[in-house]
Design an enzyme around this catalytic site. Structure first.
Site, PDB file in Angstrom:
ATOM      1  CB  VAL A 146      -4.148 -12.386   4.903  1.00 20.98           C
ATOM      2  CG1 VAL A 146      -5.468 -12.678   4.178  1.00 20.98           C
ATOM      3  CG2 VAL A 146      -3.671 -13.649   5.609  1.00 20.98           C
TER       4      VAL A 146
ATOM      5  CB  VAL B  13      -2.145 -12.947  -0.310  1.00 21.21           C
ATOM      6  CG1 VAL B  13      -2.640 -14.051  -1.247  1.00 21.21           C
ATOM      7  CG2 VAL B  13      -0.796 -13.316   0.288  1.00 21.21           C
ATOM      8  CE1 TYR B  14      -9.999  -9.202  -1.722  1.00 20.29           C
ATOM      9  CE2 TYR B  14      -9.035  -7.076  -1.126  1.00 20.29           C
ATOM     10  CZ  TYR B  14     -10.092  -7.825  -1.624  1.00 20.29           C
ATOM     11  OH  TYR B  14     -11.244  -7.188  -2.023  1.00 20.29           O
ATOM     12  CG  LEU B  15      -4.540  -5.172  -1.744  1.00 20.00           C
ATOM     13  CD1 LEU B  15      -3.636  -4.074  -1.196  1.00 20.00           C
ATOM     14  CD2 LEU B  15      -5.821  -4.567  -2.315  1.00 20.00           C
TER      15      LEU B  15
ATOM     16  CE  LYS C 290     -11.255  -8.462  -5.984  1.00 15.08           C
ATOM     17  NZ  LYS C 290     -12.495  -9.218  -6.301  1.00 15.08           N
TER      18      LYS C 290
END
Length: 218
Positions: free
Chosen positions: A125, A128-130, A133
């Site tokens: 997760v 995926v976040y990095l 962004k």
């Protein structure tokens, strides 16, 4: 100045709203739920209830029209799954940028994340976040109609702010209180000479105003 903040109920955004209202700016915060409105009013901001995961560009642009600056401080949050990293951290940022362009709001400040990168590998997760962004940041940079600044704080803490920071293109890892992130954002909004810069932020030894002026070349 009139400043519209996406993610207006976030822990950084509420701090930012208090700072902006205290210095006399007109502040509006976009929130998903009506029950969050009182917290924004207490911070001195006008609540705008609008879900950026389902709103259209025209709906968001209508809330941005007449603003002098827009700040994207929304996030899916640490407890969310990969799908909402895509719909909030990426898609909502893209939507907000498009709406700012449509509304004619040039000054655009983004709260991003250190190590955000559209080419970041991995399937966890946080990976995926990095990536989300990073993709959002790349999109904002591509919008020539925006005078954008991207801020990438280090490890966020709820410690009391010190007013002393390190703000550079590359700082390396480190913690930073949310109080100080909000203080830097307030300065960046008011410093158009930082347009076109992607900056990392951690605690340091420079007063906030001095750090912002240094990166702005003043």
């Amino acid at each position: 100045m009139r400043i519209v903040i996406a993610g207006g109920h976030g822990r950084i955004a509420l701090r930012l709203e208090r700072l902006l209202a205290a210095r006399g700016d007109e502040v509006a915060g976009i929130v998903r739920r009506a029950e969050q409105a009182d917290d924004l009013r207490e911070a001195g901001a006008e609540p705008v209830v609008l879900d950026l995961e389902s709103a259209t560009v025209d709906e968001v642009a209508a809330r941005l029209r007449g603003a002098d600056a827009a700040v994207f401080a929304a996030g899916a949050g640490p407890g969310s799954g990969a799908a909402r990293k895509e719909t909030v951290d990426k898609a909502a940022a893209v939507l907000f940028a498009d709406a700012a362009v449509r509304a004619g709001v040039r000054r655009f400040v983004v709260v991003s994340a250190m190590n955000a990168d559209p080419r970041h590998a991995g399937d966890e997760v946080f990976d995926v976040y990095l990536r989300a962004k990073g993709e959002a940041d790349a999109y904002v940079r591509s919008r020539e109609a925006l005078d954008w600044t991207i801020l990438r704080p280090g490890l966020l803490t709820d410690d009391a702010g010190t007013g002393l920071v390190r703000l550079e293109a590359h700082t390396g890892r480190g913690p930073v209180p949310r109080d100080d992130v909000a203080a830097v954002l307030a300065e960046l909004v008011d410093t158009p000479a930082t347009a076109g810069l992607t900056l990392e932020l951690i605690s340091g030894s420079a007063p906030v105003s001095v750090a912002v002026k240094a990166v702005a070349g003043n």
